[in-house]
Design an enzyme around this catalytic site. Structure first.
Site, PDB file in Angstrom:
ATOM      1  N   GLU A 259       0.883  -1.184   0.000  1.00  8.68           N
ATOM      2  CA  GLU A 259       0.000   0.000   0.000  1.00  8.68           C
ATOM      3  C   GLU A 259       0.909   1.219   0.000  1.00  8.68           C
ATOM      4  O   GLU A 259       1.566   1.511   1.001  1.00  8.68           O
ATOM      5  CB  GLU A 259      -0.894  -0.020   1.252  1.00  8.68           C
ATOM      6  CG  GLU A 259      -1.829  -1.211   1.335  1.00  8.68           C
ATOM      7  CD  GLU A 259      -2.948  -1.161   0.309  1.00  8.68           C
ATOM      8  OE1 GLU A 259      -3.219  -0.075  -0.243  1.00  8.68           O
ATOM      9  OE2 GLU A 259      -3.553  -2.210   0.041  1.00  8.68           O
TER      10      GLU A 259
ATOM     11  N   CYS B 115      -2.058   9.128   3.038  1.00  9.98           N
ATOM     12  CA  CYS B 115      -1.759   8.633   1.688  1.00  9.98           C
ATOM     13  C   CYS B 115      -2.863   9.020   0.707  1.00  9.98           C
ATOM     14  O   CYS B 115      -2.609   9.223  -0.462  1.00  9.98           O
ATOM     15  CB  CYS B 115      -1.597   7.125   1.720  1.00  9.98           C
ATOM     16  SG  CYS B 115      -3.014   6.287   2.455  1.00  9.98           S
TER      17      CYS B 115
HETATM   18  P1  NAD Z   1       8.659   4.594   4.247  1.00 15.57           P
HETATM   19  O1  NAD Z   1       8.547   3.786   3.013  1.00 15.57           O
HETATM   20  O2  NAD Z   1       9.862   5.427   4.429  1.00 15.57           O
HETATM   21  O3  NAD Z   1       8.595   3.663   5.551  1.00 15.57           O
HETATM   22  C1  NAD Z   1       7.491   2.824   5.843  1.00 15.57           C
HETATM   23  C2  NAD Z   1       7.953   1.725   6.801  1.00 15.57           C
HETATM   24  O4  NAD Z   1       8.887   0.910   6.117  1.00 15.57           O
HETATM   25  C3  NAD Z   1       8.681   2.237   8.057  1.00 15.57           C
HETATM   26  O5  NAD Z   1       8.380   1.399   9.141  1.00 15.57           O
HETATM   27  C4  NAD Z   1      10.146   2.088   7.665  1.00 15.57           C
HETATM   28  O6  NAD Z   1      11.007   1.960   8.774  1.00 15.57           O
HETATM   29  C5  NAD Z   1      10.090   0.813   6.859  1.00 15.57           C
HETATM   30  N1  NAD Z   1      11.193   0.618   5.907  1.00 15.57           N
HETATM   31  C6  NAD Z   1      11.932   1.553   5.263  1.00 15.57           C
HETATM   32  N2  NAD Z   1      12.843   0.940   4.465  1.00 15.57           N
HETATM   33  C7  NAD Z   1      12.672  -0.401   4.619  1.00 15.57           C
HETATM   34  C8  NAD Z   1      13.291  -1.551   4.067  1.00 15.57           C
HETATM   35  N3  NAD Z   1      14.287  -1.459   3.193  1.00 15.57           N
HETATM   36  N4  NAD Z   1      12.842  -2.771   4.460  1.00 15.57           N
HETATM   37  C9  NAD Z   1      11.817  -2.883   5.326  1.00 15.57           C
HETATM   38  N5  NAD Z   1      11.199  -1.824   5.889  1.00 15.57           N
HETATM   39  C10 NAD Z   1      11.606  -0.603   5.531  1.00 15.57           C
HETATM   40  O7  NAD Z   1       7.330   5.465   4.318  1.00 15.57           O
HETATM   41  P2  NAD Z   1       6.936   6.557   5.405  1.00 15.57           P
HETATM   42  O8  NAD Z   1       7.666   7.820   5.112  1.00 15.57           O
HETATM   43  O9  NAD Z   1       7.020   5.984   6.762  1.00 15.57           O
HETATM   44  O10 NAD Z   1       5.376   6.749   5.112  1.00 15.57           O
HETATM   45  C11 NAD Z   1       4.880   7.674   4.232  1.00 15.57           C
HETATM   46  C12 NAD Z   1       4.546   7.009   2.916  1.00 15.57           C
HETATM   47  O11 NAD Z   1       3.614   5.968   3.147  1.00 15.57           O
HETATM   48  C13 NAD Z   1       3.853   7.961   1.941  1.00 15.57           C
HETATM   49  O12 NAD Z   1       4.379   7.738   0.662  1.00 15.57           O
HETATM   50  C14 NAD Z   1       2.396   7.545   2.014  1.00 15.57           C
HETATM   51  O13 NAD Z   1       1.657   7.873   0.862  1.00 15.57           O
HETATM   52  C15 NAD Z   1       2.532   6.078   2.218  1.00 15.57           C
HETATM   53  N6  NAD Z   1       1.326   5.516   2.832  1.00 15.57           N
HETATM   54  C16 NAD Z   1       0.521   4.725   2.073  1.00 15.57           C
HETATM   55  C17 NAD Z   1      -0.655   4.236   2.612  1.00 15.57           C
HETATM   56  C18 NAD Z   1      -1.589   3.379   1.806  1.00 15.57           C
HETATM   57  O14 NAD Z   1      -2.460   2.744   2.398  1.00 15.57           O
HETATM   58  N7  NAD Z   1      -1.461   3.336   0.500  1.00 15.57           N
HETATM   59  C19 NAD Z   1      -1.008   4.533   3.937  1.00 15.57           C
HETATM   60  C20 NAD Z   1      -0.152   5.338   4.681  1.00 15.57           C
HETATM   61  C21 NAD Z   1       1.027   5.816   4.118  1.00 15.57           C
END
Ligand code: NAD
Length: 532
Positions: free
Chosen positions: A267, A301
């Site tokens: 997502e 998001c």
């Molecule tokens: P992010 O991708 O930086 O991190 C999300 C999670 O993934 C965090 O827990 C992070 O520590 C972890 N992570 C980062 N790199 C990783 C890796 N290599 N392996 C495993 N885990 C890893 O995103 P963010 O900045 O925390 O969140 C914001 C983003 O999330 C925005 O782009 C937003 O649109 C999206 N989002 C999407 C939805 C949806 O339902 N589509 C909902 C909420 C947020």
């Protein structure tokens, strides 16, 4: 690299004691091999003050957490679905009873408003309620016709995958972590949850309540750490990955899941458009658009970053929308009370990203109708509600997700051009269309390339529909959450074929020409009688 905040006095509500924080952080699986990593300093966003230390999990800790979850899962999977659901009915009650503490913990790490934190806390109860009603039906084995009526049957079983990795972001840290773990557990799996370091406290509290509700010990584990440190080992030791976060990280997770030949649900981000047609009721559109753009300080998001307005109502829309954005900005505040209507960004890092997008647009000729400034007088990560026009393709904000309280307004005169512009993005998460003519709006909705399309609303109507699968198209994701599909994705479909009488031996004794003739006749007859 996280930008460090000045340490100082916190303004924590009295419910949030050091004892509670220590109890919650002790739940993280860390230091199992005796080698403690440097803990992460958790910050109260409103003040920048340190509230506690979060243990960080090593790869060995992640292996241990997955093994614990796997061992507890064997018995959990043997429970009937109804017995598992009893735990979730109790958890539903506990979440509602503890909603104020949950909201405190959400606010500490995210800086969002009280109202938003309470709304977020209500999401898991909605998901739990939905599955209390539907899970037993959805997970029941289905008896289907076999290859030969009467003689054979086929039973479709839904078996739990085993251990599910749930990786959650910081923007709705309680809602996403809890709501995505709920169907994984109900389906009979163990879960290893990795929250974002910044917002881990509320997630840990949710897990504590789930254990209080009767979840078998060990079944749900929490590991913490930087994504790239924890992620690969977590995926290596899981049977399915449920990831919510940015498109860039989603791609990495998808690659790792592919290498391990396990399924994943991704997502991801959005660049969500809203269309305001000439017959839309602006009395509804203005508050709806304000919430869709600035709710959760633009860190949702599904929030709207592009608004296309018909030229007949453009001037009035812009005048009223800008006035409403300014009024909202005047109600910003750093408080655990319900007065502020506009909250902080999650961190100074996020503020820097938002500010960079606005400054890039301003430098390349965009008009800043209102906002465009940080508000350090309120807190270290506050930024004004910001409205832009004259945004062109070479500006970062035109195409990239800003993920903050920033929106661009565009004018259109032909409906087909508005649809084409709305679709001119690599993302496809959410879209919104406003019109008094529902039939016309629904027809346009059918042409918008997004996994969620809201008519006369920004995102709440699709976000809150827990019975309908919801996910992103294009670069906004793979798979869906909610509905039957959101439960079944955590299971493997197993086909158990039962032969009541062996007929192959008799056929093998026939000459081949006769066998073929019988086969063709049988196929024709079955089709005509609609038996197969
Ligand atoms: P992010 O991708 O930086 O991190 C999300 C999670 O993934 C965090 O827990 C992070 O520590 C972890 N992570 C980062 N790199 C990783 C890796 N290599 N392996 C495993 N885990 C890893 O995103 P963010 O900045 O925390 O969140 C914001 C983003 O999330 C925005 O782009 C937003 O649109 C999206 N989002 C999407 C939805 C949806 O339902 N589509 C909902 C909420 C947020």
């Amino acid at each position: 690299m996280e930008t460090s905040m000045q340490s100082g006095a916190t303004t924590l509500p009295p419910r949030i004691t050091k004892t509670l924080i220590d109890r919650l952080t002790a739940m993280v699986t860390a230091g199992t091999a005796g080698d403690k990593r440097e803990p992460y300093e958790m910050i109260e966003v409103y003040t920048g003050a340190v509230v506690g230390e979060l243990p960080q999990s090593s790869p060995e800790d992640v292996v241990a957490a997955a093994a614990q979850a796997r061992s507890a899962q064997k018995e959990w999977a043997s429970w009937s679905v109804e017995r598992r659901l009893e735990v979730f009915a109790r958890w539903h009650e506990l979440i509602l009873a503890e909603i104020e503490t949950i909201a405190d913990l959400i606010q500490i790490g995210s800086g969002k408003t009280r109202r938003m934190a309470i709304e977020e806390s209500c999401d898991p109860p909605m998901v739990i309620s939905h599955y209390l009603k539907t899970a037993a039906r959805v997970l029941k084995p289905v008896q289907r016709g076999g290859y030969m009526p009467v003689i054979s049957t086929s039973i479709q079983q839904h078996r739990p995958k085993g251990v599910v990795a749930v990786i959650a972001p910081w923007n709705f840290p309680f809602a996403i972590a809890m709501s995505d773990s709920t169907p994984a557990l109900i389906a009979g799996n163990g879960v290893v949850l990795k929250p974002d370091n910044k917002t881990a406290l509320c997630t840990l509290f949710g897990v504590e309540l789930l254990y209080q509700a009767g979840l078998p010990r060990g079944l749900m584990q929490v590991v913490c750490g930087g994504g790239p440190d924890v992620g690969p080992t977590l995926i290596e030791n899981s049977d399915y990955v449920m990831f919510t976060g940015s498109t860039a990280t989603g791609r990495t997770i998808g690659e790792q899941a592919g290498r391990n030949l396990i399924g994943c649900s991704l997502e991801l981000g959005g660049k969500n458009p809203m269309l305001v047609l000439e017959d839309a009721n602006l009395d509804d559109v203005i508050p709806g658009a304000i919430f869709a753009v600035f709710g959760n300080t633009g860190q949702a998001c599904m929030h709207i970053e592009r608004i296309y307005v018909h030229d007949r109502v453009y001037d009035e829309f812009v005048r009223r929308f800008v006035a409403a954005a300014e009024e909202l900005g005047s109600k910003a505040g750093a408080s655990y009370g319900t007065d502020p209507e506009f909250g902080s960004l999650v961190s100074p890092d996020q503020l820097a990203r938002v500010s960079e997008h606005v400054e890039d647009a301003r430098a390349k000729g965009a008009t800043v109708l209102t906002g465009g400034k940080a508000r350090p007088d309120i807190g270290p990560a506050f930024y004004e509600p910001t409205v832009l026009t004259d945004v062109t393709a070479e500006m970062t904000h035109a195409t990239m997700e800003t993920f903050g309280p920033v929106v661009t307004i565009y004018k259109f005169s032909a409906e087909k051009d508005a649809i084409a512009q709305a679709n001119a993005t690599t993302y496809g998460l959410n879209a919104s269309v406003w019109s008094r003519n529902l039939a016309r709006a629904e027809k346009i909705a059918g042409q918008l390339e997004a996994g969620n399309v809201n008519v006369n609303d920004g995102f709440v109507v699709t976000y809150s529909s827990k019975a309908t699968p919801s996910g992103g198209l294009k670069q906004s994701g793979v798979g869906t959450r909610h509905g039957d599909a959101g439960l079944l994705k955590y299971t493997d479909s197993v086909n158990i074929g039962v032969q009541k009488r062996q007929v192959m031996a008799a056929r093998a004794a026939m000459p081949y020409a006769k066998q073929l003739q019988t086969t063709l006749l049988t196929l024709r007859m079955m089709r005509k009688l609609r038996l197969r």
